[in-house]
Design a protein around this motif. Structure first.
Motif, mmCIF file in Angstrom:
data_model
loop_
_atom_site.group_PDB
_atom_site.id
_atom_site.type_symbol
_atom_site.label_atom_id
_atom_site.label_comp_id
_atom_site.label_asym_id
_atom_site.label_seq_id
_atom_site.Cartn_x
_atom_site.Cartn_y
_atom_site.Cartn_z
ATOM 1 N N GLN A 237 0.881 -1.315 0.016
ATOM 2 C CA GLN A 237 -0.063 0.152 -0.028
ATOM 3 C C GLN A 237 0.987 1.262 -0.013
ATOM 4 O OE1 GLN A 237 -3.381 0.215 -0.169
ATOM 5 N NE2 GLN A 237 -2.962 -2.137 -0.502
ATOM 6 N N LEU A 238 0.245 2.273 -0.656
ATOM 7 C CA LEU A 238 1.111 3.524 -0.787
ATOM 8 C C LEU A 238 1.167 3.980 0.619
ATOM 9 C CD1 LEU A 238 -0.747 5.022 -3.436
ATOM 10 C CD2 LEU A 238 1.241 3.707 -3.806
ATOM 11 N N SER B 67 -3.429 -3.568 -7.324
ATOM 12 C CA SER B 67 -3.913 -3.101 -5.992
ATOM 13 C C SER B 67 -5.302 -3.814 -5.694
ATOM 14 C CB SER B 67 -3.978 -1.555 -6.341
ATOM 15 O OG SER B 67 -5.354 -1.296 -7.215
ATOM 16 N N THR B 68 -5.969 -4.557 -6.698
ATOM 17 C CA THR B 68 -7.224 -5.076 -6.384
ATOM 18 C C THR B 68 -6.919 -6.730 -5.945
ATOM 19 O OG1 THR B 68 -7.624 -5.343 -8.642
ATOM 20 C CG2 THR B 68 -8.482 -3.284 -7.676
ATOM 21 N N GLN C 230 -1.572 -7.765 -3.104
ATOM 22 C CA GLN C 230 -1.338 -6.709 -2.205
ATOM 23 C C GLN C 230 -0.196 -6.787 -1.094
ATOM 24 O OE1 GLN C 230 -5.375 -6.091 -0.454
ATOM 25 N NE2 GLN C 230 -6.311 -5.714 -2.557
ATOM 26 N N THR D 140 -12.518 3.349 -5.080
ATOM 27 C CA THR D 140 -11.268 2.553 -5.210
ATOM 28 C C THR D 140 -9.979 3.235 -5.461
ATOM 29 O OG1 THR D 140 -12.758 0.796 -6.401
ATOM 30 C CG2 THR D 140 -10.456 0.216 -5.892
ATOM 31 N N GLN D 141 -9.543 3.598 -4.244
ATOM 32 C CA GLN D 141 -8.287 4.732 -4.366
ATOM 33 C C GLN D 141 -7.459 4.158 -4.938
ATOM 34 O OE1 GLN D 141 -5.582 5.183 -2.238
ATOM 35 N NE2 GLN D 141 -4.783 6.984 -3.287
ATOM 36 N N GLN D 142 -6.928 2.911 -4.539
ATOM 37 C CA GLN D 142 -5.808 2.050 -4.916
ATOM 38 C C GLN D 142 -5.792 2.005 -6.608
ATOM 39 O OE1 GLN D 142 -7.953 1.027 -2.783
ATOM 40 N NE2 GLN D 142 -7.146 -0.248 -1.180
ATOM 41 N N TYR E 263 -5.319 5.920 -8.206
ATOM 42 C CA TYR E 263 -4.069 6.479 -8.340
ATOM 43 C C TYR E 263 -3.134 6.021 -9.382
ATOM 44 C CZ TYR E 263 -0.078 8.521 -5.891
ATOM 45 O OH TYR E 263 0.947 9.304 -5.662
ATOM 46 N N THR F 259 -2.816 8.559 -0.141
ATOM 47 C CA THR F 259 -4.125 7.641 0.158
ATOM 48 C C THR F 259 -5.249 8.786 -0.403
ATOM 49 O OG1 THR F 259 -3.910 8.545 2.435
ATOM 50 C CG2 THR F 259 -3.127 6.206 1.906
#
Length: 699
Positions: free
Chosen positions: A3-4, A154-155, A160, A227-229, A232, A284
């Motif tokens: 994760q970022l 990311s999904t 992950q 779905t921010q990931q 991005y 994020t």
């Protein structure tokens, strides 16, 4: 995927845009004072690029945060490229061949040089279990789709857990590369429409850019919220940033501002950029409307232009040190991230101290300078493709083939190592879980190395050996995989639940051939078999999936349904039996279906394999304490609300003895990450699992 802004990852990185000296329309005589007109060379733009890359490097190396500098580069790219394309269209048309030839000469040499260097360094210093991830990302980076690779990862529940790769920063280069290809086509099409309709090109292009800006910004805000990931790394969520720069390029010569206001705007932009990553959690929160902070800051600096004032921000941005950093910004961006990632991997730490960080930044500056003067400039100034653009394309293809070929060679080497480890393994040297039940003699040492090999760890995800999968056509996405022996099977089982239920396949898959059992698998990583979303409380997709699989199970009328019986076996005695599990089991009870609930395996806060590689299997840091993980009495024992169709199977003694939980048991690695059992170890559990499941069901 990492994760970022997490401790193990510094998120993302940025890239340079176009050449340092961009051809622009010269100042026109009589231009009113205060008009930010285009000039042949804008040193403050180089300074803006330098400021952005310095922030990127400093934030990544010393602060462990994301700066927002990538958004600045997207604005600069849009400003330069749209301006060039507009002027070319007005002069008679875009010459695609020479334009893309120049792009190849500018971007490919440094990028592919760094990618080759990353592969060599990773082969030497990165742990073997990270090789295949790095290889696949090198290929994605070289072919300019790394951002999509990261968006997909990311999904992906298992991806992950990946560590940040040395090429993760190529995501922004990929988006820019896609822009370099798409934008000339868009402008050319707009120019054609304007010509056919006898409309002013500037007006039509402005309308198109505004439409793209608004649509992309709306989509960016929506996807960031949902779905921010994915947002991005998504190309379409970043289009508006390029369009903002493009709109500025079309109208900057029409904007007339007093000097005092331009001085103010310049410093507001510079200060805004400097503090953006401190005030905002860029990793994020972006790229929704919050990304207007750095993008508008960049616009302010560009609007300020040259103020000819001793106190103007442009005076500082035009200084020789910043101009130099602006020149090497592309190479500096390329080098700083792999140096950081490999340093952290070698030393097994999450963040360098100030001294180590200074050395890393110094090394990145040195390598960037060498790359700029030794690779970038010689190729850019060469005659390759000047007269015949196809030669530049041939050059690009040649270096691309070299990088991808090297990556494939590394892949083959790694696969051969993994295969050799399996072929050379002797069963008596790797009894695994059998030593926990007395099925094999426990030894203090073995003649062979533990299996699976470190390089094979990422692939240790259990799957059906001979199975076919389909997505059910109705309702939420439900994937059903099953063996091909439905017509002749003696028993039919359904395994349903999250990734831990999927891991059980390693034990049940051998029983398909041995007992002629038919296995159906319905799995969704991150979604235990429960009426609630246990791992992600707000994830409605898990609830919908669980609701959809129950009628599918009932329709198949299996002889037993295999599920996880407890949850979150973590340090601090957090193991529990969620109410949502019981509610789901009750639905199967009403359908008269037997349920076998398996007690969950321990979960840790560290990567087991990497801990063993760094400290050794006997180090206390890598060994779990049973009394801190498992309750002496299982949480299901004594519960009166459990339906009578449920039978529990406790496998905790295969992960832990009476006192500790070892990372390597019977010369077999137990974990593939911090909480998933390797398929190899689970396969050594198969005889015990078979015996206990049969006993529970009375078979």
């Amino acid at each position: 995927m990492t994760q970022l802004d997490s401790p193990s990852s510094f998120g993302v990185t940025e890239t340079r845009t176009e050449p340092q000296r961009v051809p622009e329309i010269p100042d026109k005589p009589g231009t009113p004072p205060g008009v930010a007109h285009a000039r042949a060379y804008r040193p403050e733009l180089q300074g803006l690029r330098a400021l952005a890359v310095v922030l990127v490097v400093v934030y990544h190396v010393w602060l462990g945060r994301v700066s927002g500098g990538v958004d600045v580069f997207f604005v600069i790219t849009g400003f330069l490229i749209v301006g060039q394309l507009f002027r070319a269209s007005e002069r008679g048309g875009i010459r695609f061949g020479p334009m893309w030839a120049r792009m190849i000469k500018r971007l490919f040499p440094a990028a592919l040089t760094v990618l080759l260097s990353i592969m060599v360094a990773s082969l030497v210093w990165l742990p073997e279990q990270r090789w295949f991830q790095t290889i696949s990302e090198v290929v994605a980076a070289a072919t300019y789709w790394e951002n999509w690779r990261l968006a997909i990862d990311s999904t992906d529940y298992f991806a992950q857990h990946n560590e940040a790769s040395p090429v993760q920063h190529f995501w922004s280069l990929s988006i820019q590369g896609q822009f370099y290809v798409a934008m000339p086509l868009v402008v050319a099409l707009v120019a054609l429409v304007a010509k056919l309709c006898r409309l002013r090109l500037k007006g039509v292009l402005t309308a198109v850019l505004l439409a793209l800006f608004g649509t992309s910004l709306w989509y960016s805000m929506w996807l960031t919220e949902t779905t921010q990931q994915v947002a991005y790394f998504h190309s379409l969520t970043r289009v508006w940033e390029f369009m903002l720069g493009g709109l500025l390029a079309l109208f900057i010569t029409s904007v007339s501002l007093p000097r005092w206001l331009r001085i103010l705007l310049g410093w507001v932009g510079v200060i805004g950029l400097a503090i953006c990553g401190v005030v905002l959690q860029v990793g994020t929160m972006f790229p929704g409307y919050v990304a207007l902070w750095p993008t508008l800051s960049a616009v302010f600096v560009l609007l300020a232009g040259a103020t000819d004032s001793k106190i103007g921000a442009d005076r500082w941005l035009s200084s020789r040190p910043l101009e130099f950093i602006g020149n090497i910004s592309y190479a500096l961006y390329l080098w700083h991230w792999p140096l950081l990632v490999i340093y952290l991997a070698v030393n097994g730490i999450a963040k360098p101290d100030w001294l180590a960080g200074s050395v890393l930044i110094g090394a990145a500056l040195l390598l960037a300078t060498i790359t700029y003067y030794g690779v970038e400039e010689p190729v850019r100034r060469s005659k390759i493709g000047v007269v015949r653009p196809w030669r530049a394309y041939a050059f690009g293809v040649a270096v691309l083939v070299a990088v991808v070929g090297a990556a494939q060679g590394w892949q083959a080497y790694g696969e051969n190592l993994a295969q050799a480890a399996v072929q050379e393994a002797e069963p008596d040297q790797h009894p695994g879980a059998l030593v926990m039940t007395g099925g094999a003699e426990a030894r203090e040492s073995y003649d062979e190395e533990p299996i699976p090999s470190m390089i094979a760890i990422p692939d240790e995800q259990a799957e059906l050996t001979n199975g076919t999968c389909e997505i059910l056509p109705r309702g939420p996405e439900v994937e059903v995989c099953q063996t091909s022996n439905a017509a002749t099977a003696t028993k039919r089982l359904v395994i349903v639940g999250d990734s831990h239920a999927q891991s059980l396949l390693g034990a049940f898959d051998p029983l398909v051939e041995k007992n002629n059992w038919h296995i159906t698998v319905m799995r969704r990583p991150g979604c235990p078999f429960s009426v609630n979303s246990e791992l992600f409380p707000n994830r409605t997709s898990c609830v919908a999936w669980n609701k959809a699989v129950v009628p599918e199970i009932i329709q198949r009328r299996p002889d037993a349904v295999i599920v996880m019986g407890t949850y979150q076996v973590r340090p601090g005695l957090r193991e529990r039996l969620p109410e949502g599990f019981i509610a789901q089991w009750r639905k199967l009870y009403e359908a008269n279906l037997p349920v076998v609930a398996i007690r969950d395996n321990p979960r840790y806060t560290y990567q087991s394999t990497e801990c063993v590689e760094e400290h050794g299997a006997d180090d206390p840091e890598c060994i779990g304490v049973r009394s801190e993980l498992y309750h002496a009495v299982p949480p299901y024992q004594g519960r009166l609300d459990i339906p009578p169709n449920v039978r529990f199977v406790d496998l905790s003694d295969l992960y832990c003895d009476s006192y500790v939980c070892q990372p390597i048991i019977g010369n077999v690695r137990v974990y593939r990450d911090e909480n998933h059992i390797t398929e190899t170890y689970m396969s050594t559990m198969s005889p015990t699992v078979e015996k206990r499941v049969k006993r529970a069901l009375g078979w």
